[in-house]
Design an enzyme around this catalytic site. Structure first.
Site, mmCIF file in Angstrom:
data_model
loop_
_atom_site.group_PDB
_atom_site.id
_atom_site.type_symbol
_atom_site.label_atom_id
_atom_site.label_comp_id
_atom_site.label_asym_id
_atom_site.label_seq_id
_atom_site.Cartn_x
_atom_site.Cartn_y
_atom_site.Cartn_z
ATOM 1 N N ASP A 70 63.857 -1.056 30.720
ATOM 2 C CA ASP A 70 64.377 -2.431 30.668
ATOM 3 C C ASP A 70 65.417 -2.700 29.580
ATOM 4 O O ASP A 70 65.511 -3.840 29.087
ATOM 5 C CB ASP A 70 63.217 -3.425 30.495
ATOM 6 C CG ASP A 70 62.356 -3.538 31.741
ATOM 7 O OD1 ASP A 70 62.717 -2.953 32.778
ATOM 8 O OD2 ASP A 70 61.308 -4.208 31.678
ATOM 9 N N LYS B 69 62.046 -1.048 39.227
ATOM 10 C CA LYS B 69 60.651 -1.490 39.266
ATOM 11 C C LYS B 69 60.618 -3.017 39.388
ATOM 12 O O LYS B 69 61.620 -3.693 39.154
ATOM 13 C CB LYS B 69 59.906 -1.053 38.003
ATOM 14 C CG LYS B 69 60.359 -1.728 36.724
ATOM 15 C CD LYS B 69 59.489 -1.309 35.564
ATOM 16 C CE LYS B 69 59.954 -1.951 34.261
ATOM 17 N NZ LYS B 69 59.824 -3.416 34.261
ATOM 18 N N CYS C 181 56.194 -4.146 29.454
ATOM 19 C CA CYS C 181 56.548 -3.143 30.467
ATOM 20 C C CYS C 181 56.480 -1.709 29.937
ATOM 21 O O CYS C 181 56.103 -0.790 30.676
ATOM 22 C CB CYS C 181 57.930 -3.437 31.036
ATOM 23 S SG CYS C 181 57.978 -4.940 32.053
#
Length: 253
Positions: free
Chosen positions: A53, A163, A196
């Site tokens: 991310d 994702k 995450c």
């Protein structure tokens, strides 16, 4: 005999009359690094790095978090460390995987529960909604919002996995890719380390991968105690914690 397989690390040899199921052995490339709770020796030939991310919506001041008033300064702290580390890992043929949040444009991969996390009252700018000003759709796969920040521009040989859960192993091809690469050790970096990154690392640990969290290559916009708790729990239960400098020193030696 003709090689058959998407990765040189996981191939058969085939002909019209014969199939050889033996995989070519990988030459070990051991590396010993300082880590916690113990010093670690790993095999670079069976190691990959997963960067979670490091995207405009999470790390750029004009991205989604910046728009809703979050100070993204902490999320940018991994950038210089990763920019220094990644060329050395690529030079050692360590696979670099970018695990980025990437919604479908129609958001059919997002259940209401996920939409609610980021839009609890049903109003405001949530997943897939256009940002005021730029019009970029929040974390939509292929958009500027979901792209990796410019300072960490991926190389052509890097691997991309989209994702849409906190864990990158749910409903994605991540595990299949890693197994085709013959990977057993995973380095983790990115944001948010308590969400995450940790969610993906936990699943990796449960799946039997060896996990090393790169502390200086990870960050969070959550309160500092969330970062501290993540570091503690990884060392206590789920793997090891190291600095990127330990890898740079080891590879230089």
């Amino acid at each position: 005999m003709i090689p058959l397989g998407s990765s040189p690390r996981n191939q058969w040899l085939v002909s019209a009359t014969e199939v050889d199921l033996r995989r070519a052995p990988l030459a070990e490339r051991p590396l010993t690094i300082a880590a916690a709770p113990q010093r670690v020796t790993l095999d670079l030939a069976r190691t990959a790095i997963i960067i979670v991310d490091m995207q405009n919506d999470f790390c750029h001041p004009q991205g989604w978090l910046g728009h809703i008033g979050v100070d993204v300064t902490p999320a940018r702290t991994p950038i210089p460390h990763l920019a220094k580390l990644l060329p050395h890992l690529r030079a050692q043929n360590v696979p670099v995987l970018w695990l980025n949040w990437g919604n479908r444009p129609d958001r059919l991969n997002l259940p209401p529960k996920l939409l609610h996390v980021y839009k609890p009252s049903g109003t405001g700018t949530g997943l897939g909604d256009p940002l005021p000003g730029s019009g970029a759709h929040v974390l939509e796969d292929g958009s500027w919002s979901a792209a990796v920040v410019d300072e960490l521009a991926p190389e052509p040989g890097d691997i991309h996995v989209a994702k849409f859960r906190m864990s990158g192993f749910w409903d994605t091809e991540l595990d299949s890719i890693l197994r085709n690469l013959g990977v057993t050790t995973l380095l983790f970096a990115g944001v948010n380390v308590d969400q995450c990154v940790l969610g993906t690392l936990l699943d990796a640990s449960c799946l039997g991968y060896d996990c090393i969290l790169l502390e200086d290559c990870s960050a969070t916009t959550s309160p500092s105690y969330c970062f501290d708790a993540t570091i503690y729990n990884v060392k206590q239960c789920f793997g090891f914690v190291a600095q990127s400098s330990a890898f740079l020193d080891g590879m230089a030696g």
